[in-house]
Design an enzyme around this catalytic site. Structure first.
Site, PDB file in Angstrom:
ATOM      1  N   GLN A   1       4.789  -3.316   6.079  1.00  0.00           N
ATOM      2  CA  GLN A   1       4.661  -2.812   4.715  1.00  0.00           C
ATOM      3  C   GLN A   1       5.908  -2.071   4.268  1.00  0.00           C
ATOM      4  O   GLN A   1       6.289  -2.120   3.097  1.00  0.00           O
ATOM      5  CB  GLN A   1       3.423  -1.910   4.607  1.00  0.00           C
ATOM      6  CG  GLN A   1       2.112  -2.654   4.756  1.00  0.00           C
ATOM      7  CD  GLN A   1       1.994  -3.841   3.801  1.00  0.00           C
ATOM      8  OE1 GLN A   1       1.973  -3.679   2.596  1.00  0.00           O
ATOM      9  NE2 GLN A   1       1.922  -5.045   4.354  1.00  0.00           N
TER      10      GLN A   1
ATOM     11  N   HIS B   1       8.632  -3.953   2.246  1.00  0.00           N
ATOM     12  CA  HIS B   1       8.544  -4.238   0.816  1.00  0.00           C
ATOM     13  C   HIS B   1       9.547  -3.445  -0.008  1.00  0.00           C
ATOM     14  O   HIS B   1      10.154  -3.959  -0.946  1.00  0.00           O
ATOM     15  CB  HIS B   1       7.132  -3.917   0.306  1.00  0.00           C
ATOM     16  CG  HIS B   1       6.142  -5.014   0.504  1.00  0.00           C
ATOM     17  ND1 HIS B   1       6.147  -6.173  -0.230  1.00  0.00           N
ATOM     18  CD2 HIS B   1       5.094  -5.124   1.362  1.00  0.00           C
ATOM     19  CE1 HIS B   1       5.156  -6.954   0.158  1.00  0.00           C
ATOM     20  NE2 HIS B   1       4.503  -6.338   1.119  1.00  0.00           N
TER      21      HIS B   1
ATOM     22  N   GLU C   1      -4.243   1.740  -0.005  1.00  0.00           N
ATOM     23  CA  GLU C   1      -4.280   0.370  -0.529  1.00  0.00           C
ATOM     24  C   GLU C   1      -4.747  -0.578   0.576  1.00  0.00           C
ATOM     25  O   GLU C   1      -5.653  -1.388   0.366  1.00  0.00           O
ATOM     26  CB  GLU C   1      -2.887  -0.017  -1.010  1.00  0.00           C
ATOM     27  CG  GLU C   1      -2.791  -1.446  -1.515  1.00  0.00           C
ATOM     28  CD  GLU C   1      -1.348  -1.867  -1.785  1.00  0.00           C
ATOM     29  OE1 GLU C   1      -1.165  -2.871  -2.488  1.00  0.00           O
ATOM     30  OE2 GLU C   1      -0.415  -1.207  -1.285  1.00  0.00           O
ATOM     31  N   HIS C   2      -4.112  -0.490   1.743  1.00  0.00           N
ATOM     32  CA  HIS C   2      -4.505  -1.276   2.918  1.00  0.00           C
ATOM     33  C   HIS C   2      -4.868  -0.298   4.031  1.00  0.00           C
ATOM     34  O   HIS C   2      -4.078   0.591   4.348  1.00  0.00           O
ATOM     35  CB  HIS C   2      -3.367  -2.152   3.432  1.00  0.00           C
ATOM     36  CG  HIS C   2      -2.691  -2.995   2.394  1.00  0.00           C
ATOM     37  ND1 HIS C   2      -1.548  -2.576   1.718  1.00  0.00           N
ATOM     38  CD2 HIS C   2      -2.977  -4.231   1.935  1.00  0.00           C
ATOM     39  CE1 HIS C   2      -1.178  -3.525   0.885  1.00  0.00           C
ATOM     40  NE2 HIS C   2      -2.027  -4.548   0.992  1.00  0.00           N
TER      41      HIS C   2
ATOM     42  N   ASP D   1      -2.211 -10.400   3.146  1.00  0.00           N
ATOM     43  CA  ASP D   1      -1.163 -10.674   2.158  1.00  0.00           C
ATOM     44  C   ASP D   1      -1.092 -12.152   1.810  1.00  0.00           C
ATOM     45  O   ASP D   1      -0.673 -12.514   0.706  1.00  0.00           O
ATOM     46  CB  ASP D   1       0.204 -10.225   2.700  1.00  0.00           C
ATOM     47  CG  ASP D   1       0.399  -8.726   2.633  1.00  0.00           C
ATOM     48  OD1 ASP D   1      -0.328  -8.070   1.865  1.00  0.00           O
ATOM     49  OD2 ASP D   1       1.276  -8.212   3.351  1.00  0.00           O
TER      50      ASP D   1
ATOM     51  N   HIS E   1     -29.602   6.225 -38.852  1.00  0.00           N
ATOM     52  CA  HIS E   1     -29.968   5.380 -37.724  1.00  0.00           C
ATOM     53  C   HIS E   1     -31.470   5.093 -37.738  1.00  0.00           C
ATOM     54  O   HIS E   1     -31.901   3.951 -37.550  1.00  0.00           O
ATOM     55  CB  HIS E   1     -29.613   6.071 -36.396  1.00  0.00           C
ATOM     56  CG  HIS E   1     -28.169   6.000 -36.037  1.00  0.00           C
ATOM     57  ND1 HIS E   1     -27.178   6.537 -36.810  1.00  0.00           N
ATOM     58  CD2 HIS E   1     -27.553   5.452 -34.952  1.00  0.00           C
ATOM     59  CE1 HIS E   1     -26.009   6.335 -36.232  1.00  0.00           C
ATOM     60  NE2 HIS E   1     -26.215   5.671 -35.094  1.00  0.00           N
TER      61      HIS E   1
END
Length: 444
Positions: free
Chosen positions: A271, A274, A340-341, A374, A433
């Site tokens: 990771q 990235h 996230e992961h 992924d 109403h």
């Protein structure tokens, strides 16, 4: 000499921090979107006012290339597919098939509820009409992002899809051919060579291409991107729907002494590859494992391709090792972090995973690495970041569906409940109403 990748440590052993303290003290990546809004707003406004011409100007400025036209032709898409390396094509076919199998099962059925005789409420799931799918083109090429965005949209029944990706100077202003090939494999016929904030703005406002072809605006924009793309999505979200404001990628691993330090090091590095802002966090009950992981990281970083990027990410304040006294404390940490992961590499990993409340996606056991998700697990890799997994989900078929209630009451059913409607309307000092119901029976 290889760059050093020194993971910082946070020792929580013997302590029970509150949720607020954990959120404040845990390593966390992130970007300040507000800090770039003043740069992005003029881009969005220029594309709103001048369409494709402005998008091309900014593309030339930022991407150093000006395509002859924004829309990629069908011939270019088919050529990219024909020229695709066979092993990449085979891998994409597997990724598409698995993603389609998983996402097809996500579609919800309409439900009709008879509230009373003659009175029904039906919930219909209606696809978004037109969607723009953004595929980045910065540090890497992401055909997998084409798959992860297009497949759930198609399975939801979205009527019209357009993919945008930055033009590349080395390909004469077209997006990367692997991106084009992935789009062609999925049957996407509309691809635009435009990236960054200008792509988000053009998806939002539409425009006319240089050859006069009309680029229709979309109703929703999904897909990851850099901070400028995120800022543009924020500026445009009053006009279009967005999936999320994605930040840098992140991985957390909850591990005990049974985990393999080489596996953990490899997953943290995967990771960090990235982005220099990527977050890689290990939460463990074992100081010995932490030491072994640090040693494995050092040796593996020395052998990896993007050494500088990886070492910068792993050494940053957003990455680190968190030591805890027990697995119970580790679960509190990962739930507060809401990665996230999240990988679970412990004894009885499946049982531990069932106790996780907050994560974008959970990877169970030593043979379910994030890299699998992924690409080829069948799951979606567009996931909430920066702690948003506490309240948000990853991209799915549901992202592209609108739940719409259809109310159908017959006369007797309305008559029966009318006094209650009137009473509540009067209680809220909204007499019109109540009158809207009362007058229907005034002559009865």
């Amino acid at each position: 000499m290889s760059p050093r990748a020194d993971l910082g440590r946070l020792d929580l052993r013997g302590r029970t921090p509150s949720t607020a303290e954990l959120r404040a003290s845990l390593p966390r990546g992130g970007v300040d979107v507000d800090s770039v809004l003043h740069h992005v707003r003029p881009v969005v406004e220029a594309v709103r006012d001048r369409g494709v011409a402005a998008a091309l100007e900014y593309g030339e400025k930022f991407d150093r290339v000006r395509p002859a036209r924004v829309r990629v032709s069908g011939d270019e898409l088919q050529k990219a597919l024909a020229d695709l390396e066979p092993k990449v094509r085979a891998a994409l076919e597997v990724a598409i098939a698995r993603a389609r199998k998983v996402h097809r099962d996500q579609r919800r059925a309409d439900t009709a509820t008879e509230v009373v005789p003659g009175g029904t409420v039906t919930e219909r799931w209606i696809p978004v009409e037109r969607v723009g799918l953004y595929v980045p083109g910065g540090n890497a090429v992401y055909p997998s992002s084409v798959v992860m965005n297009v497949v759930p949209a198609q399975e939801a029944g979205v009527g019209s899809l357009v993919v945008t990706s930055p033009p590349q100077a080395e390909f004469d202003g077209a997006p990367h051919p692997t991106i084009l090939a992935a789009a062609a494999m999925l049957g996407v016929e509309e691809v635009w060579a435009v990236g960054g904030a200008q792509a988000v703005a053009l998806l939002t406002y539409g425009g006319s291409d240089l050859d006069g072809a009309e680029l229709e605006p979309v109703d929703m924009i999904t897909g990851p991107g850099n901070i400028y793309v995120t800022a543009a999505k924020r500026l445009c979200r009053s006009l279009v729907g967005i999936d999320a404001e994605a930040g840098p990628t992140e991985i957390a691993i909850l591990a005990d002494e049974t985990a393999d330090p080489k596996h953990i090091a490899a997953d943290l590095i995967s990771q960090a590859e990235h982005d220099v802002l990527a977050a890689s966090v290990l939460v463990t009950t074992s100081a010995d494992l932490a030491d072994a992981v640090q040693d494995a990281v050092a040796s593996q970083v020395a052998a990896t391709k993007h050494q500088e990027r990886v070492a910068t990410a792993l050494s940053g304040s957003q990455s680190g090792i968190v030591l805890v006294s027990s697995l119970e404390d580790g679960l509190r940490v990962v739930n507060a972090y809401a990665a996230e992961h999240l990988e679970i590499q412990t004894r009885e990993a499946a049982a531990v995973a069932r106790r996780v409340r907050s994560a974008g996606a959970i990877f169970v056991g030593p043979y379910s690495p994030v890299s699998l998700g992924d690409y080829c697990a069948g799951s979606n890799h567009v996931l909430p970041t920066a702690g948003c997994a506490r309240h948000s989900s990853g991209l799915s078929v549901q992202t592209f569906l609108k739940g719409v209630h259809v109310i159908e009451y017959e006369e007797d059913a309305l008559r029966e409940v009318a006094p209650h409607v009137v009473a509540l309307a009067d209680a809220e000092d909204l007499p019109a109403h109540g009158e809207a119901v009362r007058l229907r029976f005034a002559d009865a």
